[in-house]
Design a protein around this motif. Structure first.
Motif: not given
Length: 239
Positions: A70-99
């Protein structure tokens, strides 16, 4: 910018991601504020607009194929391209978890956001990125990801962790391979430093705005800029 830069920042409703979106907006980019929570995402985009940025909310759960499509469709429909993608989303989980305490379920949960989510979003956005004259991909990593630093006797990261840290090391490896494949793009990883966010109960000594600087710099690299590297504000970070 002769043509307005179109950017997407995942996990941008708060913390470092919000500041990355703010920084890109201040440079004149039209910024998609990617967030799972619609209320928080809309609020963040509205705050950015109130501060003068051209920002809009993008409903985006990086762990969900339909949401990404759906996000791809939004950018494709509104702009037709994407110049910058910042993959910032992240989670830590149960920090810290020993191996020795890590579980397959816990590891899968963190990898699904921190690594698979990056691959999912990047691959889905590639057709739009390929339509850009200067495509840039920035993956949010961490100093904790560096095997060189991890094994240095002079560096002490404190807690032993067998989930979050390895997930970012995995992301580094993926970043290198993307850079090797996508020779027409700049693909880099960044380390924001020890930033005070809810990731660490706000114990960090850097502000989110300072932590965002390196991602903004990599997102706006000139044509002579590097690709396939890991960087912080001081320069290159060893893998």
């Amino acid at each position: 910018m002769s043509e307005q830069t179109i950017a997407l920042v995942t996990g941008a409703n708060k913390g470092i991601g919000y500041e990355i979106a703010a920084g890109l907006g201040a440079l004149g980019a039209s910024v998609g504020v990617g967030a799972r929570d619609a209320e928080r995402g809309e609020e963040a985009a509205a705050k950015l607009r109130a501060n003068g940025a051209d920002a809009f909310f993008v409903p985006l759960d990086v762990t969900d194929d339909e949401s990404v499509a759906a996000a791809v469709a939004l950018f494709g429909g509104r702009f037709g391209r994407l110049d910058v993608l910042v993959n910032n989303a992240g989670i830590a989980g149960a920090w810290p978890t020993a191996p020795s305490a890590a579980t397959p379920a816990g590891l899968r949960e963190v990898l699904d956001t921190n690594v698979i989510g990056v691959v999912r979003v990047t691959n889905a956005m590639l057709p739009l990125l390929r339509r850009s004259a200067r495509p840039r991909i920035v993956n949010q990593s961490s100093h904790l990801s560096s095997l060189t630093l991890q094994t240095s006797p002079d560096v002490d990261f404190g807690d032993i962790d067998g989930v979050y840290m390895p997930s970012k090391t995995f992301l580094n490896a993926v970043t290198v391979q993307y850079a090797k494949e996508l020779t027409g793009m700049k693909v880099n990883g960044c380390c924001p430093g020890y930033v005070a966010t809810d990731f660490n109960d706000f114990h960090g000594h850097e502000t989110p705005a300072n932590g965002a600087k390196i991602a903004i710099r990599l997102a706006t690299l000139g044509d002579d800029g590097p690709t396939g590297g890991l960087f912080d504000d001081a320069g290159t970070v060893p893998w």
